[in-house]
Design a protein around this motif. Structure first.
Motif, PDB file in Angstrom:
ATOM      1  N   ARG A 107     123.746 148.164  61.141  1.00  0.00           N
ATOM      2  CA  ARG A 107     124.043 147.483  61.800  1.00  0.00           C
ATOM      3  C   ARG A 107     124.611 145.703  61.859  1.00  0.00           C
ATOM      4  NH1 ARG A 107     121.162 148.508  67.046  1.00  0.00           N
ATOM      5  NH2 ARG A 107     123.349 147.693  68.262  1.00  0.00           N
ATOM      6  N   LYS A 108     125.390 145.539  62.265  1.00  0.00           N
ATOM      7  CA  LYS A 108     126.242 143.971  61.418  1.00  0.00           C
ATOM      8  C   LYS A 108     126.290 143.495  62.967  1.00  0.00           C
ATOM      9  CE  LYS A 108     128.632 146.302  57.777  1.00  0.00           C
ATOM     10  NZ  LYS A 108     128.156 147.029  58.228  1.00  0.00           N
ATOM     11  N   PRO A 109     125.732 142.354  63.314  1.00  0.00           N
ATOM     12  CA  PRO A 109     125.869 141.753  64.186  1.00  0.00           C
ATOM     13  C   PRO A 109     126.963 140.295  64.239  1.00  0.00           C
ATOM     14  CG  PRO A 109     123.565 140.631  62.915  1.00  0.00           C
ATOM     15  CD  PRO A 109     124.088 142.266  62.373  1.00  0.00           C
ATOM     16  N   ILE A 110     127.273 139.752  65.435  1.00  0.00           N
ATOM     17  CA  ILE A 110     128.959 139.165  65.691  1.00  0.00           C
ATOM     18  C   ILE A 110     128.640 138.236  66.065  1.00  0.00           C
ATOM     19  CG2 ILE A 110     130.736 141.061  64.973  1.00  0.00           C
ATOM     20  CD1 ILE A 110     130.924 141.251  68.126  1.00  0.00           C
ATOM     21  N   GLY A 111     127.669 138.651  67.559  1.00  0.00           N
ATOM     22  CA  GLY A 111     126.228 136.901  68.722  1.00  0.00           C
ATOM     23  C   GLY A 111     124.720 137.654  68.387  1.00  0.00           C
ATOM     24  N   ARG A 112     123.875 136.218  68.699  1.00  0.00           N
ATOM     25  CA  ARG A 112     122.937 136.484  69.082  1.00  0.00           C
ATOM     26  C   ARG A 112     122.669 135.900  70.229  1.00  0.00           C
ATOM     27  NH1 ARG A 112     117.849 133.841  65.522  1.00  0.00           N
ATOM     28  NH2 ARG A 112     116.514 134.226  67.019  1.00  0.00           N
ATOM     29  N   VAL A 113     122.155 136.149  71.135  1.00  0.00           N
ATOM     30  CA  VAL A 113     122.056 136.203  72.553  1.00  0.00           C
ATOM     31  C   VAL A 113     120.692 135.189  72.588  1.00  0.00           C
ATOM     32  CG1 VAL A 113     121.417 136.296  74.843  1.00  0.00           C
ATOM     33  CG2 VAL A 113     123.509 137.802  73.885  1.00  0.00           C
ATOM     34  N   VAL A 114     121.159 133.867  73.449  1.00  0.00           N
ATOM     35  CA  VAL A 114     119.342 133.205  73.480  1.00  0.00           C
ATOM     36  C   VAL A 114     118.856 132.903  74.963  1.00  0.00           C
ATOM     37  CG1 VAL A 114     118.136 130.969  72.744  1.00  0.00           C
ATOM     38  CG2 VAL A 114     119.781 132.473  71.528  1.00  0.00           C
ATOM     39  N   GLY A 115     117.961 133.382  74.631  1.00  0.00           N
ATOM     40  CA  GLY A 115     117.270 133.320  76.267  1.00  0.00           C
ATOM     41  C   GLY A 115     115.606 134.016  76.658  1.00  0.00           C
TER      42      GLY A 115
END
Length: 238
Positions: A107-115
């Protein structure tokens, strides 16, 4: 009589050939698998490793030392691999020399949620867990959670597929009402994007503005760049 004898000889010969072929085929099928080979279609970023894939097979009683070709269910093997959270697709097949080969697409990530919870947004707009083996260099997404991260998919996906934007945009902040601001690499002015409508138009205007201001050496004179109006870029100077 001679003709009948010829038919009998031919029949016996065919029977012997079929018997030998059947014996060889049975022996081939019951021979244990000699080796497992894993190939990744995108080997530069390993979110899941070959060792992990092999362990997954062994843990599911698919050890190459204990299974033969006769009893191997390739569909089951593929299903086991495709259930892994880092694998997009797996194709498994057997070679003539007894090797079990698996071609794995990650799978290929395009953004990373931080929280409070951290995860990736993948290229299909789905939640993707973080990997213990590799950290993707993608824009960081602040103010998102599992309920609203997909609303920014069009925005994040456009950034990922544009070389200029992917190079300059490092962060995306979610505001109330699903409005967004963007963080830039080595620039301290705020980019107010607004909602996720007219994504291509807003970014085309932004790129034109950025390149012109960079050429004129004016990028450091702005404190805010507003893209929300779509057909124009509104700038506020320091």
């Amino acid at each position: 009589m001679k003709r009948s004898l010829g038919y009998i000889k031919a029949f016996v010969l065919v029977a012997i050939v079929c018997l030998l072929f059947g014996f060889a085929e049975k022996r081939h099928k019951t021979r244990n698998i000699s080796k497992v080979e894993v190939k990744f279609t995108d080997s530069e970023n390993l979110y899941v490793t070959e060792e992990v894939v092999n362990k997954l097979l062994i843990q599911n009683k698919l050890s190459i030392s204990s299974i033969d070709k006769e009893t191997l269910d390739l569909n089951r093997v593929e299903s086991l691999l495709n259930k892994h959270q880092m694998i997009e697709n797996a194709e498994v097949y057997l070679t003539i020399d007894g090797k079990l080969k698996a071609e794995v697409s990650q799978r290929k990530p395009i953004g990373r949620v931080v929280g409070n919870s951290s995860f990736y947004l993948d290229k299909n707009g789905d939640l993707m867990p973080l990997s213990e083996f590799y950290t993707a260099r993608v824009p960081l997404m602040y103010g998102f959670d599992g309920a609203n991260f997909t609303k920014a998919y069009a925005l994040v996906n456009h950034i990922k597929n544009d070389e200029f934007l992917n190079r300059h945009i490092t962060g995306i902040n979610r505001l109330k009402g699903d409005k967004y601001t963007l963080e830039l690499r080595e620039r301290d002015f705020e980019v107010y994007f607004g909602d996720s409508s007219n994504v291509a138009l807003k970014f085309n205007n932004f790129k034109a503005f950025y390149k012109k201001a960079q050429k004129e050496k004016k990028l450091d004179t702005y404190k805010k760049v507003n893209l929300q109006f779509g057909d124009q870029v509104v700038c506020t100077k320091k």
